[in-house]
Design a protein around this motif. Structure first.
Motif, PDB file in Angstrom:
ATOM      1  N   VAL A 171      -7.915   6.958  -0.790  1.00 42.04           N
ATOM      2  CA  VAL A 171      -8.361   5.291  -0.513  1.00 42.04           C
ATOM      3  C   VAL A 171      -7.370   4.864   0.204  1.00 42.04           C
ATOM      4  N   LEU A 172      -6.033   4.900  -0.472  1.00 37.42           N
ATOM      5  CA  LEU A 172      -5.055   4.276  -0.024  1.00 37.42           C
ATOM      6  C   LEU A 172      -4.643   4.445   1.185  1.00 37.42           C
ATOM      7  N   THR A 214      -4.243  13.201 -11.036  1.00 34.45           N
ATOM      8  CA  THR A 214      -5.377  13.719 -11.845  1.00 34.45           C
ATOM      9  C   THR A 214      -6.520  13.565 -10.497  1.00 34.45           C
ATOM     10  N   LYS A 227      -8.068  10.878  -5.488  1.00 37.70           N
ATOM     11  CA  LYS A 227      -8.810  10.093  -4.586  1.00 37.70           C
ATOM     12  C   LYS A 227      -8.321   8.779  -4.354  1.00 37.70           C
ATOM     13  N   ALA A 228      -7.646   8.261  -5.256  1.00 39.29           N
ATOM     14  CA  ALA A 228      -6.879   6.919  -5.052  1.00 39.29           C
ATOM     15  C   ALA A 228      -5.797   6.938  -3.727  1.00 39.29           C
ATOM     16  N   SER A 288      -8.712  11.494 -10.201  1.00 41.67           N
ATOM     17  CA  SER A 288      -8.961  10.037  -9.641  1.00 41.67           C
ATOM     18  C   SER A 288      -7.680   9.560  -9.026  1.00 41.67           C
ATOM     19  N   GLY A 289      -6.695  10.121  -9.373  1.00 38.02           N
ATOM     20  CA  GLY A 289      -5.354   9.902  -8.594  1.00 38.02           C
ATOM     21  C   GLY A 289      -5.266  10.301  -7.300  1.00 38.02           C
ATOM     22  N   GLN A 317       3.704   5.112  -6.081  1.00 40.42           N
ATOM     23  CA  GLN A 317       3.484   4.945  -7.628  1.00 40.42           C
ATOM     24  C   GLN A 317       2.283   6.144  -8.081  1.00 40.42           C
ATOM     25  N   VAL A 318       1.318   6.133  -7.239  1.00 51.78           N
ATOM     26  CA  VAL A 318       0.088   7.029  -7.807  1.00 51.78           C
ATOM     27  C   VAL A 318       0.838   8.486  -7.475  1.00 51.78           C
ATOM     28  N   ALA A 321       2.538   1.564  -3.101  1.00 47.30           N
ATOM     29  CA  ALA A 321       1.190   1.976  -4.312  1.00 47.30           C
ATOM     30  C   ALA A 321       1.040   3.670  -4.028  1.00 47.30           C
ATOM     31  N   ILE A 353       3.970   9.676  -7.740  1.00 48.46           N
ATOM     32  CA  ILE A 353       4.964   9.947  -8.732  1.00 48.46           C
ATOM     33  C   ILE A 353       4.462  10.478 -10.235  1.00 48.46           C
ATOM     34  N   ALA A 354       3.044   9.959 -10.414  1.00 48.53           N
ATOM     35  CA  ALA A 354       2.646  10.379 -11.797  1.00 48.53           C
ATOM     36  C   ALA A 354       1.858  11.666 -11.601  1.00 48.53           C
ATOM     37  N   ASP A 355       1.860  12.325 -12.751  1.00 44.74           N
ATOM     38  CA  ASP A 355       0.891  13.643 -12.592  1.00 44.74           C
ATOM     39  C   ASP A 355      -0.305  13.438 -12.244  1.00 44.74           C
ATOM     40  N   LEU A 372       0.823  -1.214   0.012  1.00 41.53           N
ATOM     41  CA  LEU A 372       0.120   0.086  -0.228  1.00 41.53           C
ATOM     42  C   LEU A 372       1.004   1.151   0.175  1.00 41.53           C
TER      43      LEU A 372
END
Lengths: 256, 255
Positions: free
Chosen positions: A134-135, A125, A130-131, A127-128, A118-119, A115, A121-123, A112
């Motif tokens: 959640v995580l 969004t 929100k993720a 939904s990112g 990983q979420v 995760a 380091i990306a641009d 987790l």
């Protein structure tokens, strides 16, 4: 929406690794204690049958067996105590389950954490973002579960400690009884051989109990030390509180 | 992890997540697929616990977690679904996990809290948003209880281990097979070994040949499109399979 980075990731990973190491280190000690306690039920049963046989022998000896009869009644009291603590000792077996589950929870926590990275380091969004929430929420649930499992490990180890103490007491009393039966055998005339055999068998069982309990105690000492270290490491982990701002958005929405 | 988009028509999309550079070297590379339609999403073989972080990292760039209402497992292997406990926790309660009726109690070893929707042997249909996906039997094509997923709108098939290839470690920048004849070397040994039943193989090829297909995505390696689809089916139909059987007779299994 603002971007929230996972706090203290490197340190957190270090603590996870430390807790995992502490739990793994507990295994050999728990193993040793459990292996030792495995014989407790059999020994208790052997002692029970021996006390019944001794009582029959005492009956056959008539007045010369009166003292032995009294001693066998004490023995049966000890057997009852052993039977009671054997139930607790079986409960100790659940330490295996708890430690294994704790390792699985740690594995999930590690994934987790990774995760989130990983979420993150990306641009980011919507939904990112929100993720990430959640995580964090799931991780909080797993941390709570982890704290509970560590409490269960501590509890199981303490219970094992109580078992060892009771067996220690039983060993000491049963040894005295065996000695007294041997003394009674000397004056039992034609029943000397029977009483002597009872005394020798009981001495053998007591010795087996003593060896078993010493092994369990050695494992227990290690496990208690391990638990202290584990609790210390885990307290850092469970102090890792999530940002309260995460809570309202996801509370109750996702399985914990 | 890379995300390829082999099909997009409005919000009906196929997303293939693959070539994870973060996974441990000892772990076989896997393709994870997400199909979205009408605000809903299904994950096909979301992968093992090792690829969960990269997969979720890549997925949420394209798909809202709350839209994931279904998870499909083509068969029971750990590279297909050992991350299930984590997916259950990050998706909404009620997310359905579809797998062959043979496997729920076995796959529960990955996560005993997951509620499975068992797929009967003959297959099933699932409506996802505006499209009807079909779970097609693929039994004995490696696993005795396996399914492929056919999407008639995208004219696409997710085939699980069928068509899988173990690629060399060199970096890949595409998801498509570009030279079928050269690609055969990466599929050959794998298929000779994992497939054992000619009758099942022939029935599967016949079933798939009857579908209207633009592309096939397997769980490992590259995907087939255009003329490579019939080329793959033809190659598969003629392959000598069951290479491990020779070991019973003391012969070295062909690789």
């Amino acid at each position: 929406m603002s971007k929230i980075k996972p706090a203290g990731t490197r340190r957190y990973r270090g603590v996870l690794k430390q807790v995992e190491g502490r739990i793994r280190a507990l295994f050999p000690d728990i193993n040793r204690a459990n292996r030792a306690m495995f014989r407790l039920g059999d020994l208790s049963e052997d002692l029970r049958i021996l006390s019944l046989n001794a009582e029959l022998a005492a009956g056959r000896a008539g007045p010369k067996g009166a003292a032995v009869r009294a001693l066998t009644q004490y023995t049966r009291g000890l057997v009852r105590r052993l039977a009671e603590i054997n139930t607790n000792a079986s409960g100790v077996m659940s330490l295996y389950d708890t430690t294994t589950s704790a390792l699985r929870t740690l594995r999930h926590l590690r994934q987790l954490e990774e995760a989130s990275v990983q979420v993150d380091i990306a641009d980011i969004t919507p939904s990112g973002q929100k993720a990430l929430d959640v995580l964090e929420h799931v991780r909080t649930g797993q941390l709570r579960e982890m704290a509970m499992r560590i409490a269960n490990i501590n509890d199981g180890t303490a219970r094992l400690g109580r078992v060892v103490n009771v067996v220690d007491d039983v060993v000491s009393q049963a040894a005295s009884i065996a000695t007294n039966i041997a003394a009674e055998a000397v004056t039992a005339g034609s029943h000397e051989g029977e009483f002597k055999a009872v005394s020798e068998t009981m001495t053998r069982y007591v010795e087996e109990l003593r060896v078993m309990n010493d092994q369990a105690a050695r494992g227990l000492r290690g496990a208690l030390e391990g638990c202290k270290a584990l609790t210390g490491a885990a307290s850092i982990l469970t102090r890792h509180q999530p940002n309260p701002a995460f809570q309202p958005a996801v509370q109750g929405a996702h399985a914990g | 992890m890379k995300c390829y988009k082999p099909f997009a028509q409005g919000d009906h999309r196929w997303l293939v997540f693959s070539q994870d550079e973060h996974k441990p070297g000892s772990v076989v590379d896997t393709n994870q697929v997400a199909i979205t339609s009408g605000g809903h999403a299904i994950l096909l073989d979301p992968g093992g616990i090792e690829v969960f972080p990269s997969m979720i990292g890549a997925l949420v760039q394209e798909v809202d977690l709350d839209s994931v209402s279904h998870i499909f497992l083509s068969h029971q292997d750990p590279d297909v679904g050992s991350g299930l406990a984590l997916w259950r926790q990050v998706t909404l309660p009620g997310t359905m996990v579809h797998i062959s009726a043979l496997w729920p109690s076995y796959v529960a070893h990955f996560d005993s809290d997951t509620h499975f929707s068992p797929i009967p042997d003959e297959g099933a249909e699932l409506t996802l948003g505006g499209t009807a996906l079909r779970f097609l039997p693929s039994h004995y094509m490696h696993s005795p209880g396996a399914f492929a997923v056919y999407d008639p709108t995208a004219r696409a098939l997710f085939s699980g281990d069928i068509g899988a290839a173990i690629l060399p470690g060199t970096p890949i920048r595409d998801i498509w097979v570009t030279d079928f004849n050269n690609h055969v070397q990466y599929m050959d040994g794998f298929h000779r070994r994992i497939l054992a039943c000619r009758e099942a193989r022939d029935a599967w090829v016949e079933m798939v040949a009857g579908l209207t297909l633009d592309f096939i995505v397997p769980q490992h390696g590259l995907a087939f499109r255009g003329q490579d689809v019939p080329r793959f089916l033809d190659w598969l139909s003629r392959l000598e399979i069951g290479s491990g059987v020779g070991a019973y007779r003391g012969r070295t299994a062909r690789k």
